[in-house]
Design a protein around this motif. Sequence first.
Motif, short mmCIF file in Angstrom:
data_model
loop_
_atom_site.label_atom_id
_atom_site.label_comp_id
_atom_site.label_asym_id
_atom_site.label_seq_id
_atom_site.Cartn_x
_atom_site.Cartn_y
_atom_site.Cartn_z
N GLY A 168 0.79 -1.22 0.00
CA GLY A 168 0.00 0.00 0.00
C GLY A 168 0.82 1.27 0.00
N LYS A 184 -1.48 1.61 -6.85
CA LYS A 184 -1.71 0.24 -7.35
C LYS A 184 -2.04 0.21 -8.84
CE LYS A 184 -6.24 0.13 -5.05
NZ LYS A 184 -6.01 1.40 -4.31
N ARG A 206 1.47 6.25 -3.14
CA ARG A 206 0.01 6.09 -3.22
C ARG A 206 -0.73 7.31 -2.68
NH1 ARG A 206 -2.88 3.45 0.74
NH2 ARG A 206 -5.09 3.13 0.28
#
Lengths: 204, 204
Positions: B139, B143, B196
């Motif tokens: 994470g 992604k 992310r």
Amino acid sequence: MDKDAKNRLIEAAMPLFPAKGYAGVSIREIAEAAHVNSAAISYYFGGKEGLYEAVLDVLFSQIDDAIHTIDVLQEKPQEFIRHFAMMVLNIHMHNPYIMLYLYQELSHPSPYLEQIIQKHIRKAFNTIHIAISKGISAGIFKKDINIEHAVMSLAGIINFYFFMTPVRKIVLKNYDDNEKEYVQQAISIFLNGIRRDCDEKKHT
Amino acid sequence: MDKDAKNRLIEAAMPLFPAKGYAGVSIREIAEAAHVNSAAISYYFGGKEGLYEAVLDVLFSQIDDAIHTIDVLQEKPQEFIRHFAMMVLNIHMHNPYIMLYLYQELSHPSPYLEQIIQKHIRKAFNTIHIAISKGISAGIFKKDINIEHAVMSLAGIINFYFFMTPVRKIVLKNYDDNEKEYVQQAISIFLNGIRRDCDEKKHT
DNA sequence: GTCTATATTGCGATAGAC
DNA sequence: GTCTATCGCAATATAGAC
């Protein structure tokens, strides 16, 4: 057929020089590919070296032409960088030889390398430099970045991919040649990476 | 002096091949630089091509050696990528010829290019691929990125800078050669770019 | 402007003395 | 293992016919 033979020689020589190296190509070979007599090379270009120089000139003039199609002053920095990257993509797709000649020149510079850099590459460098500076002033990009280094990072993230094509073909299982997708992701990574409101936590 | 003459030939040939291109260097020239007789090249390596292959082998083995010093499984992805980049920096600083040979091979591949890629480059590619995959699973990284493209971006942002050294020397006013600083900033840009929790607003 | 023929140079490889 | 001498070949460039 004056101009025609000249142009055919340049076109024929273009793929041959990087493919075998300057010394590895013979003027007979080039002349044969261009369907002219080998003596024509000395006649038109004064010899093999003159032909090589003529090829360099034709190739790198295209960079200048492409740069003139976008204006760094009239666009937002991010938009400009995206346009610039797409322009580079376009050059690579339409003429794969520019990079090959650049690499050849960098590993064994001919007397014309400095001239090429001053005439064609410096302008591209400066243009990106201005775009990033503008972005910093506008508060879009981090203000503590080294701009010259950032320009090199941008150039690397775009250009290296194209140069590594032979490697990619061997290493990647499903090689699908999606250059445009690559450039778009690469530019997103780059722009995200220098954005001001996206600071990375320091890691000691 | 058996091994000595062999090694001297490899050392002497190493800078000459990229500097003039394979075909542009003569075995007499190499032999002179190595202070051995030109016939020794055929004696030890079976000819000019065998010597070239031997140089390639010595050079690219260093990549393998360096990769073995870090372990992708025992580090956090970001740390691993930083270590990997520093390792690449180290290789470039200690042996500038690896990249020159790679570029030469890419523009006019010798029969050994595929072998080199399979033996030495594929492993580096896979290692980075694993690090990025791990980061996505954890994470840390976005992604929706194309991992193979991201690997190429990382390779490009680091390596291109070193290859462009001759250009940098001409284009940059205050050329100060701060390679380590470059790599650190480049890696920060890259890691920030794929993080992310740092999404860029879509443009259009 | 285009060709053939050739002068000249340099190449890689090797045979054979030591 | 190292040298000299040389063979055979291919390179660039050019002179001169057309």
